[in-house]
Motif scaffolding. Structure first.
Motif, mmCIF file in Angstrom:
data_model
loop_
_atom_site.group_PDB
_atom_site.id
_atom_site.type_symbol
_atom_site.label_atom_id
_atom_site.label_comp_id
_atom_site.label_asym_id
_atom_site.label_seq_id
_atom_site.Cartn_x
_atom_site.Cartn_y
_atom_site.Cartn_z
ATOM 1 N N TYR A 199 0.840 -1.931 -0.292
ATOM 2 C CA TYR A 199 -0.224 0.103 -0.254
ATOM 3 C C TYR A 199 1.204 0.982 0.364
ATOM 4 N N PHE A 200 1.944 0.747 0.151
ATOM 5 C CA PHE A 200 2.720 2.515 0.053
ATOM 6 C C PHE A 200 3.719 2.275 -0.383
ATOM 7 N N SER A 201 4.956 3.285 -0.507
ATOM 8 C CA SER A 201 5.957 3.402 -1.726
ATOM 9 C C SER A 201 7.337 2.833 -0.306
ATOM 10 N N GLU A 202 8.585 2.226 -1.107
ATOM 11 C CA GLU A 202 9.236 1.669 -0.947
ATOM 12 C C GLU A 202 10.010 3.306 0.444
ATOM 13 N N ASN A 203 10.266 4.129 -0.399
ATOM 14 C CA ASN A 203 10.125 6.052 0.390
ATOM 15 C C ASN A 203 9.459 6.162 0.687
ATOM 16 N N GLN A 204 8.361 5.437 1.343
ATOM 17 C CA GLN A 204 6.914 6.163 2.869
ATOM 18 C C GLN A 204 7.222 4.958 3.685
ATOM 19 N N ILE A 205 7.659 4.038 3.100
ATOM 20 C CA ILE A 205 8.304 2.767 4.559
ATOM 21 C C ILE A 205 8.471 2.575 4.972
ATOM 22 N N TYR A 225 0.772 13.576 8.665
ATOM 23 C CA TYR A 225 -0.648 13.681 9.319
ATOM 24 C C TYR A 225 -1.354 13.960 9.749
ATOM 25 N N CYS A 226 -2.952 14.217 9.189
ATOM 26 C CA CYS A 226 -3.676 15.334 10.308
ATOM 27 C C CYS A 226 -4.344 14.025 10.897
ATOM 28 N N VAL A 227 -4.546 13.963 13.101
ATOM 29 C CA VAL A 227 -5.024 12.404 13.202
ATOM 30 C C VAL A 227 -6.230 13.259 14.227
ATOM 31 N N THR A 228 -6.624 12.805 14.311
ATOM 32 C CA THR A 228 -7.918 13.696 15.389
ATOM 33 C C THR A 228 -7.571 13.098 16.637
ATOM 34 N N ASN A 232 -4.672 2.674 6.766
ATOM 35 C CA ASN A 232 -6.290 2.869 7.838
ATOM 36 C C ASN A 232 -6.554 4.182 7.870
ATOM 37 N N HIS A 233 -5.682 5.081 8.024
ATOM 38 C CA HIS A 233 -5.434 6.248 8.506
ATOM 39 C C HIS A 233 -5.209 6.850 7.036
ATOM 40 N N SER A 234 -4.810 6.725 6.473
ATOM 41 C CA SER A 234 -4.678 6.527 4.822
ATOM 42 C C SER A 234 -5.979 6.798 4.121
ATOM 43 N N LEU A 235 -6.802 5.945 4.501
ATOM 44 C CA LEU A 235 -8.201 5.672 3.559
ATOM 45 C C LEU A 235 -8.918 6.327 3.983
ATOM 46 N N VAL A 236 -8.660 7.452 5.509
ATOM 47 C CA VAL A 236 -9.746 8.430 6.293
ATOM 48 C C VAL A 236 -9.222 9.563 5.586
ATOM 49 N N GLU A 237 -7.776 9.852 5.250
ATOM 50 C CA GLU A 237 -7.110 11.709 5.155
ATOM 51 C C GLU A 237 -7.229 11.148 3.765
#
Length: 152
Positions: free
Chosen positions: A4-10, A41-44, A74-79
């Motif tokens: 779900y993420f690029s190598e750089n993101q991981i 990331y913005c998270v409440t 999961n958060h990337s699906l929301v944001e």
């Protein structure tokens, strides 16, 4: 989760996670919040509580890196930063045509919110093929700059 993420993101997730999780895991909502926010990331508080409760319950109150990747997925699906950016730029489109003048867009990017430098805007414009005096299709511009670059 790796697909779900690029190598750089991981790599960025891993570096940030282990900077804060010196024992290889975290045990508090505060740590989880700091790590997620450190990754831009913005998270409440409610989201952090939910993520932490679900993940920590499965592993004795601890969240390891694998669980953290699940949380980030999961958060990337929301944001949806792409949708949010489009909405912000559309709000600046007074004529509701779906376009902004390049000069208007430059002004927005250098003066509102998280301000970009003129060099950063020039780079974005080059990447998106924006002419300095042209019209910018908001949807195309956002899609272009938000599409991840291949890192292979």
């Amino acid at each position: 989760m790796a697909h779900y993420f690029s190598e750089n993101q991981i790599d960025a997730f891993k570096e940030c996670f282990f900077f804060h999780a010196r024992k290889g895991y975290i045990t508090s909502e505060g740590d989880l919040s700091i790590i997620i926010r450190s990754l831009n990331y913005c998270v409440t508080k409610d989201e952090v509580h939910t993520y932490f409760s679900k993940a920590a319950a499965a592993d004795d109150g601890r969240i390891d890196f694998a669980s953290f990747l699940n949380i980030m997925h999961n958060h990337s699906l929301v944001e949806n930063k792409q949708k949010e950016l489009k909405a912000a730029l559309v709000a600046q489109d007074r004529d509701r045509r779906g376009y902004l003048n390049a000069s208007e867009l430059r002004h927005i990017l250098t003066n509102i919110g998280e301000k970009l430098s003129p060099k950063e805007v020039d780079s974005l414009f080059r990447e998106a093929g924006v002419q300095a005096t042209g019209q910018v299709n908001i949807a195309s511009f956002v899609d272009t700059i938000m599409t991840p670059q291949a890192d292979y």
